[in-house]
Scaffold this active site. Structure first.
Site, PDB file in Angstrom:
ATOM      1  N   LYS A 117       0.869  -1.210  -0.267  1.00  0.00           N
ATOM      2  CA  LYS A 117      -0.055  -0.011   0.000  1.00  0.00           C
ATOM      3  C   LYS A 117       0.891   1.120   0.201  1.00  0.00           C
ATOM      4  O   LYS A 117       0.505   2.284  -0.868  1.00  0.00           O
ATOM      5  CB  LYS A 117      -0.740  -0.029   1.149  1.00  0.00           C
ATOM      6  CG  LYS A 117      -2.257  -0.989   1.172  1.00  0.00           C
ATOM      7  CD  LYS A 117      -3.134  -0.587   2.106  1.00  0.00           C
ATOM      8  CE  LYS A 117      -2.626  -0.705   3.657  1.00  0.00           C
ATOM      9  NZ  LYS A 117      -2.555  -2.200   4.060  1.00  0.00           N
ATOM     10  N   ASP A 141      -9.730  -6.098  10.011  1.00  0.00           N
ATOM     11  CA  ASP A 141      -8.998  -6.568  11.059  1.00  0.00           C
ATOM     12  C   ASP A 141      -9.742  -5.662  12.130  1.00  0.00           C
ATOM     13  O   ASP A 141     -10.191  -4.629  11.924  1.00  0.00           O
ATOM     14  CB  ASP A 141      -7.631  -5.886  10.999  1.00  0.00           C
ATOM     15  CG  ASP A 141      -6.796  -6.488  10.218  1.00  0.00           C
ATOM     16  OD1 ASP A 141      -7.157  -7.522   9.706  1.00  0.00           O
ATOM     17  OD2 ASP A 141      -5.655  -5.927   9.641  1.00  0.00           O
ATOM     18  N   LYS A 189      -7.786 -15.956  -9.431  1.00  0.00           N
ATOM     19  CA  LYS A 189      -8.891 -15.897  -8.629  1.00  0.00           C
ATOM     20  C   LYS A 189      -9.530 -14.816  -8.417  1.00  0.00           C
ATOM     21  O   LYS A 189      -8.553 -13.859  -7.725  1.00  0.00           O
ATOM     22  CB  LYS A 189      -8.840 -17.040  -7.596  1.00  0.00           C
ATOM     23  CG  LYS A 189      -8.459 -18.266  -8.063  1.00  0.00           C
ATOM     24  CD  LYS A 189      -9.255 -19.139  -8.754  1.00  0.00           C
ATOM     25  CE  LYS A 189     -10.518 -19.727  -8.398  1.00  0.00           C
ATOM     26  NZ  LYS A 189     -11.201 -20.266  -9.593  1.00  0.00           N
ATOM     27  N   THR A 205     -10.875 -11.194  -3.570  1.00  0.00           N
ATOM     28  CA  THR A 205     -11.190  -9.396  -3.676  1.00  0.00           C
ATOM     29  C   THR A 205     -12.503  -9.246  -3.419  1.00  0.00           C
ATOM     30  O   THR A 205     -13.028  -8.448  -3.092  1.00  0.00           O
ATOM     31  CB  THR A 205     -10.702  -9.183  -5.135  1.00  0.00           C
ATOM     32  OG1 THR A 205      -9.156  -9.575  -5.257  1.00  0.00           O
ATOM     33  CG2 THR A 205     -10.841  -7.555  -5.267  1.00  0.00           C
ATOM     34  N   CYS A 256      25.588   6.191  13.120  1.00  0.00           N
ATOM     35  CA  CYS A 256      25.212   6.083  14.359  1.00  0.00           C
ATOM     36  C   CYS A 256      26.066   5.046  15.065  1.00  0.00           C
ATOM     37  O   CYS A 256      27.091   5.357  15.505  1.00  0.00           O
ATOM     38  CB  CYS A 256      23.803   5.718  14.456  1.00  0.00           C
ATOM     39  SG  CYS A 256      23.030   6.589  15.759  1.00  0.00           S
ATOM     40  N   HIS A 281      21.912  10.046  10.897  1.00  0.00           N
ATOM     41  CA  HIS A 281      21.404   8.972   9.935  1.00  0.00           C
ATOM     42  C   HIS A 281      21.132   9.594   8.413  1.00  0.00           C
ATOM     43  O   HIS A 281      20.360  10.276   7.996  1.00  0.00           O
ATOM     44  CB  HIS A 281      20.066   8.681  10.247  1.00  0.00           C
ATOM     45  CG  HIS A 281      20.043   7.587  11.451  1.00  0.00           C
ATOM     46  ND1 HIS A 281      20.361   6.145  11.520  1.00  0.00           N
ATOM     47  CD2 HIS A 281      20.265   7.936  13.002  1.00  0.00           C
ATOM     48  CE1 HIS A 281      20.433   5.847  12.617  1.00  0.00           C
ATOM     49  NE2 HIS A 281      20.357   6.892  13.676  1.00  0.00           N
ATOM     50  N   GLU A 310      21.057   8.343   5.716  1.00  0.00           N
ATOM     51  CA  GLU A 310      20.097   7.713   4.826  1.00  0.00           C
ATOM     52  C   GLU A 310      18.720   8.128   4.910  1.00  0.00           C
ATOM     53  O   GLU A 310      17.828   7.715   3.846  1.00  0.00           O
ATOM     54  CB  GLU A 310      20.169   6.050   5.151  1.00  0.00           C
ATOM     55  CG  GLU A 310      19.438   5.716   6.582  1.00  0.00           C
ATOM     56  CD  GLU A 310      20.127   6.012   7.702  1.00  0.00           C
ATOM     57  OE1 GLU A 310      21.412   6.868   7.729  1.00  0.00           O
ATOM     58  OE2 GLU A 310      19.901   5.230   8.896  1.00  0.00           O
TER      59      GLU A 310
HETATM   60  N1  GLN Z   1      22.366   2.883  20.625  1.00  0.00           N
HETATM   61  C1  GLN Z   1      23.329   4.146  20.232  1.00  0.00           C
HETATM   62  C2  GLN Z   1      22.583   5.181  20.637  1.00  0.00           C
HETATM   63  O1  GLN Z   1      21.581   5.152  21.283  1.00  0.00           O
HETATM   64  C3  GLN Z   1      23.121   4.234  18.457  1.00  0.00           C
HETATM   65  C4  GLN Z   1      21.716   4.180  18.068  1.00  0.00           C
HETATM   66  C5  GLN Z   1      21.698   4.214  16.508  1.00  0.00           C
HETATM   67  O2  GLN Z   1      22.651   3.649  15.718  1.00  0.00           O
HETATM   68  N2  GLN Z   1      20.578   4.540  15.944  1.00  0.00           N
HETATM   69  O3  GLN Z   1      23.352   6.052  20.786  1.00  0.00           O
END
Ligand code: GLN
Length: 537
Positions: free
Chosen positions: A19, A150, A190, A194, A384, A510, A512
């Site tokens: 979804k 659900d 099938k 649905t 991190c 982070h 990412e």
């Molecule tokens: N566990 C570590 C902290 O709390 C790193 C956390 C993480 O990698 N997001 O600082």
């Protein structure tokens, strides 16, 4: 457009039909026609947010700029739409009940019996309209987690039913995502599951306007006809969603099936120009036609469930495409890495990313991985906990402070090179109390990261409790591990970079979480580039 249009995406037959990807793809197609779109997810579980859930249960926890810990689907919304989400984009049953109960205690419903209808459903609708009434969006797409039928999602479905009467039929639309299984023995697609799930929606007072049908093979005309007839939709609103090679193909597949056209015509919106998907297609072209490939090790402890590192995986896809290079990820459980086997496990890799994580398990293996790539000039990216491990490794093996560690691992250590900040020490609640969301960071002039970002002031998202301990900063820098990104307000170290190494970067934040299809994250782009260089050398 005067007011926002509300589109709901429900799911039937089974979970995991995608979804989030269908919502994101529809969002992309509308955005590509010039509309302003936001996507919101309602999760039926009782946790206030997914922050306290184990990644094995729920996959990655995605963090927004405003510090909300959210469902990983919000990552897809951001990666597809290239625009940030916020707390308002993810609401759980837990949060709804928490808000209602708080109001009840404050006397807001004085004299009334507080009930699911209208109080819980009103609170759900308040969260829907909050986005629609902000004036920022032409469309609010709301994904309802779970499947119709659900127990947990009933109040959400009831709220959707009510929205139709609040906003009027021309401003309201329901898309039902369903599965058309193929029975090999019968050689047949099938439709019955649905039909049943649409029946369940009808029992709740909702007639879906469009069916999006996941299927392993093309839906022939007679199947489409049958679905239209039994599910009470127009035949051109039976949309086929074939399994795709990559999630990034789905907007193109939905374009072929005219999903956005159907939405616009049902909402009586004049069809604007053709969608502009040029940049998207350029990305897909590069993604599908790489001229080279690299092998990157992803060292983490949740490797059995790739969804635990969703944003990292997607960031590599964006960065790989940018470099016209296929990134083959080798998943390595950190618990399998020892002092002796570094060469066997990591020796042939073009780069190693040490992943985020929590708790002691797997940390020693991550530290061994850092040692191996540091000593063997393999490009290293630590995120991190991965960055924290690089600091511990450096302290132990270069500064020779052998008992260095993080207080997360050993609260009584004499050498806490990674430690809790004072304000974290007082915290006892687990939910929503980490350092969360976007924080500014200033990059040192002339550093590698400065040249990668091409600027000095950046903002990145955080999710952690522990921090680099500045008491050890001078010693670390003198020995070659430089703090090249600092939080200008608190002085906290956000980036470490190793001198005299081809590519060694650890970020406390982070990156990412901010990589999108149209804006691949520069650190991932340059890390892949460094891996390519390593491979060719
Ligand atoms: N566990 C570590 C902290 O709390 C790193 C956390 C993480 O990698 N997001 O600082």
């Amino acid at each position: 457009m005067a007011s926002a249009k509300y589109i709901f995406v429900t799911g039937g037959v089974t979970s995991s039909l995608g979804k989030g990807i269908i919502s994101s793809s529809l969002g992309k197609l509308l955005q590509a026609r010039g509309f302003k779109v936001t996507i919101q997810k309602f999760d039926p579980y009782i946790n206030i947010d997914p922050g306290t859930l184990n990644p094995y249960e729920h996959g990655e926890c995605f963090v927004t700029d405003d510090g909300a810990e959210t469902d990983l689907d919000l990552g897809h919304y951001e990666r597809f739409l290239n625009s940030p989400t916020s707390q308002a984009n993810n609401v759980t049953t837990g949060r709804i009940y928490n808000n209602v109960i708080t109001k009840e205690r404050q006397g807001e419903y004085l004299g009334k019996t507080v009930q699911v209808v209208p109080h819980i459903t009103d609170e759900i609708k308040r969260n829907i309209y909050q986005l629609g009434e902000s004036g920022e969006f032409d469309f609010v797409i709301t994904e309802i987690g779970g499947c119709v039928g659900d127990i947990e999602s009933l109040p959400f479905i009831e709220a959707v039913r009510q929205v139709k009467w609040d906003v009027g039929v021309n401003n309201f639309l329901v898309i039902h995502l369903t599965l058309i299984p193929y029975l090999k023995a019968a050689k047949e697609l099938k439709t019955k599951p649905t039909q049943h799930s649409v029946k369940q929606l009808l029992e709740a007072g909702i007639q879906p306007d469009i069916l999006v049908c996941r299927s392993e093979m093309h839906l022939p005309q007679d199947i489409r006809k049958k679905l239209a007839l039994f599910c009470n939709v127009h035949i051109n609103s039976v949309i086929e969603a074939l399994d795709a090679d990559t999630i990034y193909d789905v907007p193109i597949l939905m374009r072929k099936e005219k999903l956005a056209e159907r939405v616009l015509s049902k909402l009586k919106i004049a069809n604007k120009d053709e969608p502009n998907l040029d940049q998207w297609k350029t990305f897909l072209g590069k993604l599908k036609n790489p001229t080279d490939e690299v092998e990157i090790g992803l060292v983490g402890k949740y490797v059995e469930l790739p969804d635990a590192y969703k944003s990292i995986v997607e960031s590599f896809i964006h960065a790989g495409a940018h470099n016209e290079c296929a990134v083959n990820l080798k998943w390595i459980s950190s618990e399998t890495i020892t002092e002796e086997n570094g060469a066997d496990v990591l020796g042939n890799l073009d780069g190693v990313l040490v992943a985020p994580g929590f708790g002691e398990r797997g940390v020693q293996g991550k530290i061994e991985a850092v040692k191996y790539v540091r000593e063997n000039n393999i490009p290293f990216f630590g995120i991190c906990l991965g960055m924290q491990c690089s600091v511990i490794e450096f302290a132990r093996n270069v500064l020779k402070i052998k008992d260095s560690t993080s207080t997360e691992i050993d609260p009584k250590t004499k050498n806490p090179v990674i430690d809790l900040m004072e304000d974290q020490k007082k915290i006892t609640d687990m939910g929503g109390t980490m350092r969360l969301g976007a924080y500014p960071c200033k990059l040192k002039k002339g550093s590698k990261v400065n040249s990668i970002y091409g600027k000095q002031n950046i903002s990145e998202r955080h999710r952690h409790r522990y921090e680099f301990n500045n008491k050890y900063l001078d010693k670390m820098e003198a020995a070659g591990l430089k703090a090249t990104g600092i939080n200008p307000e608190t002085g906290l170290v956000e980036i470490v970079e190793l001198e005299n190494h081809p590519w060694f970067v650890g970020t406390q934040y982070h990156p990412e979480l901010k990589s999108t299809v149209l804006n691949p994250h520069p650190l991932f782009v340059k890390f892949v580039e460094a891996a390519l260089k390593k491979k060719k050398s």
